[in-house]
Design an enzyme around this catalytic site. Structure first.
Site, short mmCIF file in Angstrom:
data_model
loop_
_atom_site.label_atom_id
_atom_site.label_comp_id
_atom_site.label_asym_id
_atom_site.label_seq_id
_atom_site.Cartn_x
_atom_site.Cartn_y
_atom_site.Cartn_z
N CYS A 65 -19.98 12.95 18.42
CA CYS A 65 -20.77 14.17 18.24
C CYS A 65 -20.01 15.19 17.38
O CYS A 65 -18.82 15.44 17.61
CB CYS A 65 -21.10 14.77 19.60
SG CYS A 65 -22.14 16.23 19.48
N CYS A 69 -17.55 21.06 21.75
CA CYS A 69 -17.58 21.54 23.15
C CYS A 69 -16.29 21.09 23.87
O CYS A 69 -16.03 19.87 23.96
CB CYS A 69 -18.80 20.97 23.87
SG CYS A 69 -20.32 21.22 22.93
N CYS A 72 -16.20 18.17 26.57
CA CYS A 72 -17.00 16.95 26.43
C CYS A 72 -16.25 15.74 25.90
O CYS A 72 -15.53 15.82 24.90
CB CYS A 72 -18.21 17.24 25.54
SG CYS A 72 -19.36 15.86 25.48
N CYS A 109 -33.85 11.20 32.73
CA CYS A 109 -33.28 12.12 31.74
C CYS A 109 -32.49 11.34 30.70
O CYS A 109 -31.57 10.60 31.06
CB CYS A 109 -32.34 13.10 32.42
SG CYS A 109 -33.07 13.94 33.81
N CYS A 140 -37.32 13.71 30.80
CA CYS A 140 -36.48 14.82 30.36
C CYS A 140 -35.59 14.29 29.25
O CYS A 140 -35.17 13.13 29.29
CB CYS A 140 -35.61 15.30 31.53
SG CYS A 140 -34.48 16.64 31.06
N CYS A 200 -34.98 23.07 31.20
CA CYS A 200 -33.92 22.74 32.13
C CYS A 200 -32.66 23.34 31.53
O CYS A 200 -32.21 22.89 30.47
CB CYS A 200 -33.80 21.22 32.28
SG CYS A 200 -32.35 20.70 33.21
N ARG A 272 -30.20 22.06 40.43
CA ARG A 272 -29.68 20.68 40.49
C ARG A 272 -28.15 20.67 40.59
O ARG A 272 -27.45 21.20 39.73
CB ARG A 272 -30.10 19.90 39.25
CG ARG A 272 -29.73 18.41 39.34
CD ARG A 272 -29.91 17.69 38.01
NE ARG A 272 -31.10 18.15 37.33
CZ ARG A 272 -32.33 17.79 37.63
NH1 ARG A 272 -32.54 16.95 38.61
NH2 ARG A 272 -33.35 18.27 36.96
N1 SAM Z 1 -25.58 16.95 23.16
C1 SAM Z 1 -26.52 17.61 23.94
C2 SAM Z 1 -26.16 19.03 24.23
O1 SAM Z 1 -25.00 19.31 24.44
O2 SAM Z 1 -27.05 19.85 24.27
C3 SAM Z 1 -26.83 16.91 25.25
C4 SAM Z 1 -25.78 16.22 26.07
S1 SAM Z 1 -24.58 17.24 26.85
C5 SAM Z 1 -23.39 16.04 27.37
C6 SAM Z 1 -25.35 17.86 28.32
C7 SAM Z 1 -24.56 18.80 29.20
O3 SAM Z 1 -23.66 18.10 30.02
C8 SAM Z 1 -23.70 19.86 28.56
O4 SAM Z 1 -24.42 20.96 28.12
C9 SAM Z 1 -22.76 20.23 29.68
O5 SAM Z 1 -23.29 21.32 30.41
C10 SAM Z 1 -22.71 18.98 30.55
N2 SAM Z 1 -21.39 18.34 30.48
C11 SAM Z 1 -20.89 17.64 29.45
N3 SAM Z 1 -19.64 17.20 29.71
C12 SAM Z 1 -19.34 17.66 30.95
C13 SAM Z 1 -18.18 17.54 31.77
N4 SAM Z 1 -17.08 16.90 31.38
N5 SAM Z 1 -18.21 18.10 33.01
C14 SAM Z 1 -19.33 18.77 33.42
N6 SAM Z 1 -20.43 18.91 32.67
C15 SAM Z 1 -20.45 18.37 31.46
FE1 SF4 Z 2 -22.00 16.99 21.64
FE2 SF4 Z 2 -20.93 16.83 24.06
FE3 SF4 Z 2 -21.33 19.19 22.97
FE4 SF4 Z 2 -23.47 17.73 23.76
S1 SF4 Z 2 -21.88 18.59 25.06
S2 SF4 Z 2 -23.22 18.86 21.84
S3 SF4 Z 2 -22.67 15.67 23.32
S4 SF4 Z 2 -19.93 17.61 22.20
#
Ligand code: SAM
Ligand code: SF4
Ligand code: DTB
Length: 337
Positions: A65, A69, A72, A109, A140, A200, A272
């Protein structure tokens, strides 16, 4: 739904979009017992307190990606030992959704590690929505940022919920993500809402934020033109190789407080209990349910990280005398609540 005319019920169940910073912080800082009691009072006026709704997640496109973030595992900016995959075949998605349905999930989802979907991604994604819906499940998706047009296409395909988290407060946001802004997030939420899909939207605790950031995140959600239908509360799953791998764990009591605040600010929304349950004790999860959480992800993986096994969850829910909820359990409000 009947109108609730008791003075206490009317106050607690009023849907408000004008929460001030001081009053939300005062609730978060109030005695724990008072706060959880208030949250549970609201919760049982709206939902069956002994039921919990099950959702199942599937990663339809893993890793690589372009966003950064800090939490992530799927960001190409971090040195995480996982490989990227292409978008998976809609036929496989529908097979997996059938298995989730058999395991009791009422909502499916589908998540993709994208900044936003490309034009060529829309057709297969729409095929997934239609196929999963045909099984009788709620659908979702979480695909990153959406234009107004993409949101409309997904809504036309029948997608019910779109997940797009704000993750933390506006003031702390750029400490966690730099490749997009808090305003970008709100923009997509507006597109989703205007297209008629259910929103959501929630966040993560344990990013190194202050209590005020948690409160402000929830206040932002409650003060949106409509409360999100569903509010995922994630506890950071620390991932080796990400900047937040060594973040200080959240105090469980503070996490429960945040769940209670979400329930108090957004009485009708599904709250949730999302990522991080593997690291929570059964007692902490029980407190989260008491504080108003009414939904969980089931199945032993989330997107890339682990989740409690089905056996473990069934054992926990049995001990608590809790059962699976049908999609959205609402009980009629009565004057006595
Ligand atoms: N890429 C898309 C986005 O970020 O909008 C969707 C997938 S993203 C992995 C969905 C959500 O998962 C993130 O917004 C975050 O809140 C949560 N998330 C991701 N990694 C995480 C982690 N290591 N621990 C807890 N929550 C996490
Ligand atoms: Fe990409 Fe992870 Fe951020 Fe979603 S949370 S936008 S998958 S880096
Ligand atoms: C949400 O708020 N939590 C879910 C869902 N929305 C997409 C995702 C949790 C991801 C946990 C980390 C992982 O599995 O990689």
């Amino acid at each position: 739904m009947k109108e609730n005319n008791s003075p206490q019920g009317r106050d607690l169940l009023t849907i408000r979009h004008d929460w001030s910073s001081d009053e939300t912080l005062a609730i978060y800082d109030s005695p724990f017992m008072d706060m959880v009691f208030k949250a549970q009072t609201i919760h049982r006026a709206v939902f069956d307190p002994n039921k919990v709704q099950f959702s199942r997640l599937l990663n339809i496109k893993t890793g690589g990606c372009p966003e950064d973030c800090g939490y992530c595992s799927q960001s190409a900016h971090h040195d995480v030992a996982r490989h990227a995959s292409k978008l998976i075949d809609p036929v496989r998605v529908i097979e997996q959704a059938k298995a989730a349905l058999a395991a009791g999930a009422t909502r499916y989802c589908m998540g993709a590690a994208w900044r936003s979907p490309k034009a060529r991604d829309m057709a297969p994604v729409i095929e997934m929505v239609k196929g999963v819906k045909a099984l009788g499940m709620e659908t979702c998706m979480t695909l990153g940022m959406l234009s107004a047009e993409q949101a409309r296409q997904l809504a036309d395909a029948g997608l019910e919920y779109y997940n797009h988290n704000i993750d933390t407060s506006e003031r702390f946001y750029d400490q966690i993500v730099t490749t997009r802004s808090f305003a970008d997030r709100l923009n997509t939420l507006r597109h989703v809402h205007e297209a008629g899909m259910k929103v959501c939207c929630g966040g993560i605790l344990g990013l190194g934020e202050q209590p005020l950031d948690r409160v402000e995140m929830l206040r932002t959600l409650a003060n949106l033109p409509e409360h999100p239908d569903s509010v995922p509360m994630n506890m950071l799953i620390p991932i080796e190789g990400t900047p937040l791998a060594k973040a200080e764990p959240v105090d469980p009591i503070s996490f429960v407080r945040a769940v209670a605040l979400a329930r108090i600010l957004m009485p009708m929304s599904d709250i949730r209990l999302s990522a991080g349950r593997t690291a929570m004790t059964d007692e902490m999860q029980a407190l989260c349910f008491l504080a108003g959480a009414n939904s969980i992800f089931i199945g032993d993986t989330l997107l890339t990280a682990t989740n409690p096994s089905e056996d473990k969850d069934h054992h926990l829910l049995r001990r608590l005398g809790m059962e699976r909820a049908e999609a959205r359990t609402m009980v009629t409000l009565s004057a006595s609540t």
